[in-house]
Design a protein around this motif. Structure first.
Motif, PDB file in Angstrom:
ATOM      1  N   HIS A  92      -4.311  12.309  -1.121  1.00 30.44           N
ATOM      2  CA  HIS A  92      -3.796  11.205  -1.927  1.00 30.44           C
ATOM      3  C   HIS A  92      -3.645  11.688  -3.364  1.00 30.44           C
ATOM      4  O   HIS A  92      -4.348  12.589  -3.778  1.00 30.44           O
ATOM      5  CB  HIS A  92      -4.746  10.008  -1.849  1.00 30.44           C
ATOM      6  CG  HIS A  92      -4.865   9.465  -0.455  1.00 30.44           C
ATOM      7  ND1 HIS A  92      -4.303   8.280  -0.066  1.00 30.44           N
ATOM      8  CD2 HIS A  92      -5.449   9.973   0.654  1.00 30.44           C
ATOM      9  CE1 HIS A  92      -4.555   8.081   1.219  1.00 30.44           C
ATOM     10  NE2 HIS A  92      -5.251   9.096   1.677  1.00 30.44           N
ATOM     11  N   ILE A 105       0.854  -1.193   0.000  1.00 24.89           N
ATOM     12  CA  ILE A 105       0.000   0.000   0.000  1.00 24.89           C
ATOM     13  C   ILE A 105       0.886   1.238   0.000  1.00 24.89           C
ATOM     14  O   ILE A 105       2.077   1.165   0.330  1.00 24.89           O
ATOM     15  CB  ILE A 105      -0.975   0.021   1.208  1.00 24.89           C
ATOM     16  CG1 ILE A 105      -0.225   0.029   2.549  1.00 24.89           C
ATOM     17  CG2 ILE A 105      -1.942  -1.133   1.143  1.00 24.89           C
ATOM     18  CD1 ILE A 105      -1.131   0.313   3.731  1.00 24.89           C
ATOM     19  N   SER A 106       0.311   2.370  -0.373  1.00 23.17           N
ATOM     20  CA  SER A 106       1.109   3.594  -0.443  1.00 23.17           C
ATOM     21  C   SER A 106       1.542   3.996   0.961  1.00 23.17           C
ATOM     22  O   SER A 106       0.885   3.663   1.954  1.00 23.17           O
ATOM     23  CB  SER A 106       0.304   4.724  -1.081  1.00 23.17           C
ATOM     24  OG  SER A 106      -0.743   5.113  -0.223  1.00 23.17           O
ATOM     25  N   LYS A 107       2.637   4.742   1.029  1.00 23.57           N
ATOM     26  CA  LYS A 107       3.141   5.170   2.331  1.00 23.57           C
ATOM     27  C   LYS A 107       2.159   6.123   3.014  1.00 23.57           C
ATOM     28  O   LYS A 107       2.014   6.104   4.229  1.00 23.57           O
ATOM     29  CB  LYS A 107       4.519   5.816   2.172  1.00 23.57           C
ATOM     30  CG  LYS A 107       5.601   4.794   1.840  1.00 23.57           C
ATOM     31  CD  LYS A 107       6.993   5.353   1.954  1.00 23.57           C
ATOM     32  CE  LYS A 107       8.051   4.280   1.719  1.00 23.57           C
ATOM     33  NZ  LYS A 107       8.095   3.248   2.762  1.00 23.57           N
ATOM     34  N   ILE A 108       1.454   6.920   2.210  1.00 25.07           N
ATOM     35  CA  ILE A 108       0.515   7.868   2.819  1.00 25.07           C
ATOM     36  C   ILE A 108      -0.661   7.098   3.452  1.00 25.07           C
ATOM     37  O   ILE A 108      -1.146   7.450   4.528  1.00 25.07           O
ATOM     38  CB  ILE A 108       0.032   8.939   1.801  1.00 25.07           C
ATOM     39  CG1 ILE A 108      -0.477  10.176   2.534  1.00 25.07           C
ATOM     40  CG2 ILE A 108      -1.025   8.444   0.862  1.00 25.07           C
ATOM     41  CD1 ILE A 108       0.575  11.033   3.134  1.00 25.07           C
ATOM     42  N   PHE A 138       0.688   5.640   6.639  1.00 19.63           N
ATOM     43  CA  PHE A 138       0.779   6.701   7.662  1.00 19.63           C
ATOM     44  C   PHE A 138      -0.593   6.916   8.296  1.00 19.63           C
ATOM     45  O   PHE A 138      -0.733   6.950   9.527  1.00 19.63           O
ATOM     46  CB  PHE A 138       1.280   7.988   6.998  1.00 19.63           C
ATOM     47  CG  PHE A 138       1.607   9.108   7.947  1.00 19.63           C
ATOM     48  CD1 PHE A 138       0.650   9.648   8.787  1.00 19.63           C
ATOM     49  CD2 PHE A 138       2.885   9.649   7.990  1.00 19.63           C
ATOM     50  CE1 PHE A 138       0.950  10.684   9.660  1.00 19.63           C
ATOM     51  CE2 PHE A 138       3.205  10.678   8.863  1.00 19.63           C
ATOM     52  CZ  PHE A 138       2.222  11.201   9.688  1.00 19.63           C
ATOM     53  N   GLU A 139      -1.612   7.069   7.423  1.00 21.35           N
ATOM     54  CA  GLU A 139      -2.965   7.370   7.903  1.00 21.35           C
ATOM     55  C   GLU A 139      -3.480   6.261   8.824  1.00 21.35           C
ATOM     56  O   GLU A 139      -4.045   6.522   9.886  1.00 21.35           O
ATOM     57  CB  GLU A 139      -3.881   7.536   6.683  1.00 21.35           C
ATOM     58  CG  GLU A 139      -5.122   8.330   6.963  1.00 21.35           C
ATOM     59  CD  GLU A 139      -5.850   8.757   5.692  1.00 21.35           C
ATOM     60  OE1 GLU A 139      -5.356   8.491   4.570  1.00 21.35           O
ATOM     61  OE2 GLU A 139      -6.934   9.335   5.828  1.00 21.35           O
ATOM     62  N   PHE A 162      -4.730  14.515   5.199  1.00 21.87           N
ATOM     63  CA  PHE A 162      -4.068  13.666   4.204  1.00 21.87           C
ATOM     64  C   PHE A 162      -4.638  13.949   2.811  1.00 21.87           C
ATOM     65  O   PHE A 162      -5.848  14.086   2.663  1.00 21.87           O
ATOM     66  CB  PHE A 162      -4.285  12.187   4.533  1.00 21.87           C
ATOM     67  CG  PHE A 162      -3.715  11.787   5.861  1.00 21.87           C
ATOM     68  CD1 PHE A 162      -2.371  11.453   5.979  1.00 21.87           C
ATOM     69  CD2 PHE A 162      -4.507  11.761   7.001  1.00 21.87           C
ATOM     70  CE1 PHE A 162      -1.839  11.094   7.202  1.00 21.87           C
ATOM     71  CE2 PHE A 162      -3.983  11.399   8.224  1.00 21.87           C
ATOM     72  CZ  PHE A 162      -2.646  11.067   8.324  1.00 21.87           C
ATOM     73  N   PRO A 167       5.733  11.477   1.107  1.00 21.18           N
ATOM     74  CA  PRO A 167       6.362  10.142   1.166  1.00 21.18           C
ATOM     75  C   PRO A 167       7.268   9.878  -0.026  1.00 21.18           C
ATOM     76  O   PRO A 167       7.024  10.385  -1.128  1.00 21.18           O
ATOM     77  CB  PRO A 167       5.172   9.187   1.178  1.00 21.18           C
ATOM     78  CG  PRO A 167       4.026  10.003   1.642  1.00 21.18           C
ATOM     79  CD  PRO A 167       4.265  11.389   1.142  1.00 21.18           C
ATOM     80  N   ILE A 182       7.461   5.222   8.764  1.00 23.49           N
ATOM     81  CA  ILE A 182       6.940   4.895   7.432  1.00 23.49           C
ATOM     82  C   ILE A 182       8.076   4.842   6.413  1.00 23.49           C
ATOM     83  O   ILE A 182       8.116   3.961   5.549  1.00 23.49           O
ATOM     84  CB  ILE A 182       5.844   5.915   7.016  1.00 23.49           C
ATOM     85  CG1 ILE A 182       4.598   5.744   7.892  1.00 23.49           C
ATOM     86  CG2 ILE A 182       5.493   5.793   5.530  1.00 23.49           C
ATOM     87  CD1 ILE A 182       3.866   4.439   7.763  1.00 23.49           C
ATOM     88  N   TYR A 215       3.716   9.485  -3.650  1.00 18.39           N
ATOM     89  CA  TYR A 215       2.262   9.503  -3.636  1.00 18.39           C
ATOM     90  C   TYR A 215       1.745  10.168  -2.355  1.00 18.39           C
ATOM     91  O   TYR A 215       2.054   9.712  -1.248  1.00 18.39           O
ATOM     92  CB  TYR A 215       1.730   8.067  -3.746  1.00 18.39           C
ATOM     93  CG  TYR A 215       0.247   7.973  -3.968  1.00 18.39           C
ATOM     94  CD1 TYR A 215      -0.303   8.114  -5.238  1.00 18.39           C
ATOM     95  CD2 TYR A 215      -0.617   7.771  -2.894  1.00 18.39           C
ATOM     96  CE1 TYR A 215      -1.666   8.049  -5.439  1.00 18.39           C
ATOM     97  CE2 TYR A 215      -1.987   7.694  -3.085  1.00 18.39           C
ATOM     98  CZ  TYR A 215      -2.507   7.838  -4.363  1.00 18.39           C
ATOM     99  OH  TYR A 215      -3.854   7.776  -4.554  1.00 18.39           O
ATOM    100  N   GLY A 216       0.968  11.258  -2.522  1.00 19.00           N
ATOM    101  CA  GLY A 216       0.262  11.868  -1.406  1.00 19.00           C
ATOM    102  C   GLY A 216       1.079  12.819  -0.559  1.00 19.00           C
ATOM    103  O   GLY A 216       2.290  12.991  -0.758  1.00 19.00           O
ATOM    104  N   ASP A 238       7.598   7.376  -1.831  1.00 20.67           N
ATOM    105  CA  ASP A 238       7.060   6.606  -2.959  1.00 20.67           C
ATOM    106  C   ASP A 238       6.330   7.502  -3.962  1.00 20.67           C
ATOM    107  O   ASP A 238       5.751   7.002  -4.933  1.00 20.67           O
ATOM    108  CB  ASP A 238       6.155   5.454  -2.481  1.00 20.67           C
ATOM    109  CG  ASP A 238       4.929   5.931  -1.717  1.00 20.67           C
ATOM    110  OD1 ASP A 238       4.770   7.161  -1.548  1.00 20.67           O
ATOM    111  OD2 ASP A 238       4.116   5.090  -1.291  1.00 20.67           O
ATOM    112  N   TYR A 271       4.662  16.325   4.896  1.00 26.01           N
ATOM    113  CA  TYR A 271       5.471  15.115   4.659  1.00 26.01           C
ATOM    114  C   TYR A 271       5.069  14.542   3.304  1.00 26.01           C
ATOM    115  O   TYR A 271       3.920  14.143   3.110  1.00 26.01           O
ATOM    116  CB  TYR A 271       5.219  14.095   5.780  1.00 26.01           C
ATOM    117  CG  TYR A 271       5.592  12.662   5.423  1.00 26.01           C
ATOM    118  CD1 TYR A 271       6.848  12.337   4.908  1.00 26.01           C
ATOM    119  CD2 TYR A 271       4.678  11.628   5.609  1.00 26.01           C
ATOM    120  CE1 TYR A 271       7.174  11.027   4.573  1.00 26.01           C
ATOM    121  CE2 TYR A 271       4.994  10.318   5.294  1.00 26.01           C
ATOM    122  CZ  TYR A 271       6.234  10.025   4.767  1.00 26.01           C
ATOM    123  OH  TYR A 271       6.559   8.730   4.440  1.00 26.01           O
TER     124      TYR A 271
END
Lengths: 283, 101
Positions: free
Chosen positions: B53, A226-229, A232-233, B51, B33, A257, B37-38, B35, B31
């Protein structure tokens, strides 16, 4: 009675004898008798009135003289004690990041399993811990804010409903408390994993992955990165003290993360999950 | 008829939003990330986290601007009017941006 759970000392001032017996069964040689050492938490489980000792008996958990919960039926005394101990840590330790999660360790690498609904966290904890992994916690990941290492806790696993008979069937020799029926979480029993001497050999370790397992009948065990964001969430959402830690919490989760992988796993067979994690993270 | 009403409503929304300029506040940290994304945005005053995405290259471009308006936001983040206005509202609610006074 003083209980050493590793990172914290609990002094049990008073409790019904059934609770003391279960504490002895679960914590054994981690209990220090007749000690005057200062405790982090002084707790007790009491009947609030003489009437409630005999008529539809109820017990109330106390931290010092404060009670965070409503009284519950005396038949649930031992789970109430364990949940009260969880609450003490989650509500008062602001020096570490505390995440509602199981932590299992193999070859000095920790995997954190946040307690998302349907994860089967406790069943997974019990299975892994009785299959060669080290159980650092069934309930909360205690993460050092500087080193990001996860600390071991000496606590039993809390199993619910069908998981109790399942684990008894898999591991007939395992040590359980009696079953407390009809609690807010259903039927509940606690399972002892290690003795204190084994636990004392555990040391803080690095986290290599945050894994979100999801039990699904008739599914093939498969990982999804899964994406890091999203990681994190989810991790922040499962933390007890993320908001209290403020900016430190935000920066700590950011560092975790970036250092770890975040994976979702759909599974219906725990031995497949064991194999998958072992090969995926070279454990 | 219903479609017509919706159409009128959306164009009204566009008119209202497109004339506004939104300025970034200075009370947050971000922040992105690794990768790609987001973005996670932590508000130092309210201590809440928001957040977003999506590919973070465009998010970075947005946050580098002094201000933006609805067409710029649609160009960088999402062309979908309803989603764009929802996201802008979210940024306003979390005090990450403020409207031009």
């Amino acid at each position: 009675m003083l209980i050493d759970v590793g990172e914290y000392l609990f002094r049990v001032d008073s409790a019904p004898s059934i609770v003391k017996n279960n504490l002895n069964l679960m914590y054994g040689d981690a209990i220090i008798k007749n000690s005057l050492a200062p405790a982090d938490f002084t707790i007790s489980l009491q009947h609030d009135s003489l009437l409630r000792k005999f008529l539809k008996p109820q017990v109330t958990f106390y931290l010092g003289s404060n009670s965070p919960f409503k009284p519950l039926p005396a038949s649930q005394s031992y789970p109430v004690m364990e949940w009260g101990m969880n609450w003490c840590i989650a509500a008062t330790d602001f020096n570490r990041l505390i995440v509602h999660a199981a932590v299992l360790v193999k070859n000095n690498k920790a995997i954190v399993f946040p307690a998302t609904p349907g994860s089967g966290k406790s069943t997974l904890s019990a299975y892994f811990a009785l299959s060669g992994w080290k159980l650092y916690s069934d309930e909360m990941a205690i993460i050092d804010l500087e080193t990001l290492k996860v600390m071991p806790l000496f606590r039993p696993v809390c199993l619910k409903n069908e998981s109790i008979s399942l684990v008894k069937q898999w591991f007939p020799e395992s040590i359980f408390t009696g079953i407390a029926k009809d609690t807010q979480k259903g039927d509940v029993a606690h399972l002892k994993i290690n003795n204190f001497a084994e636990y004392k050999t555990f040391s803080p370790v690095d986290v290599v992955a945050i894994v979100f397992p999801k039990y699904q009948k008739n599914t093939k065990t498969e990982p999804y990165k899964i994406s890091k964001i999203a990681g994190f969430e989810k991790l922040a959402g499962n933390s007890f003290n993320y908001n209290i830690l403020g900016r430190t919490g935000f920066e700590t989760i950011q560092r975790i993360i970036e250092r770890t992988q975040q994976v979702e796993i759909n599974y219906n067979d725990l031995s497949d999950v064991d194999d998958l994690l072992t090969s995926e993270f070279t454990l | 008829m219903a479609l017509q009403v919706l159409h009128l409503h959306q164009s009204d929304v566009f008119k209202i939003f497109s004339h506004n300029k939104y300025y970034f506040e200075s009370n947050f940290i971000k922040y992105y990330p690794s990768d790609g994304y987001g973005v996670a945005i932590f508000n130092n005053d309210s201590r809440d986290t928001t957040f977003f995405h999506g590919p973070n290259d465009n998010l970075k471009k947005l946050f580098e601007l002094e201000y933006f308006d609805l067409p710029i936001f649609q160009q960088l983040i999402t062309a979908e009017l309803q989603v764009a206005t929802q996201l802008i509202n979210r940024l306003l609610v979390h005090n990450i941006i403020s409207k031009e006074k």
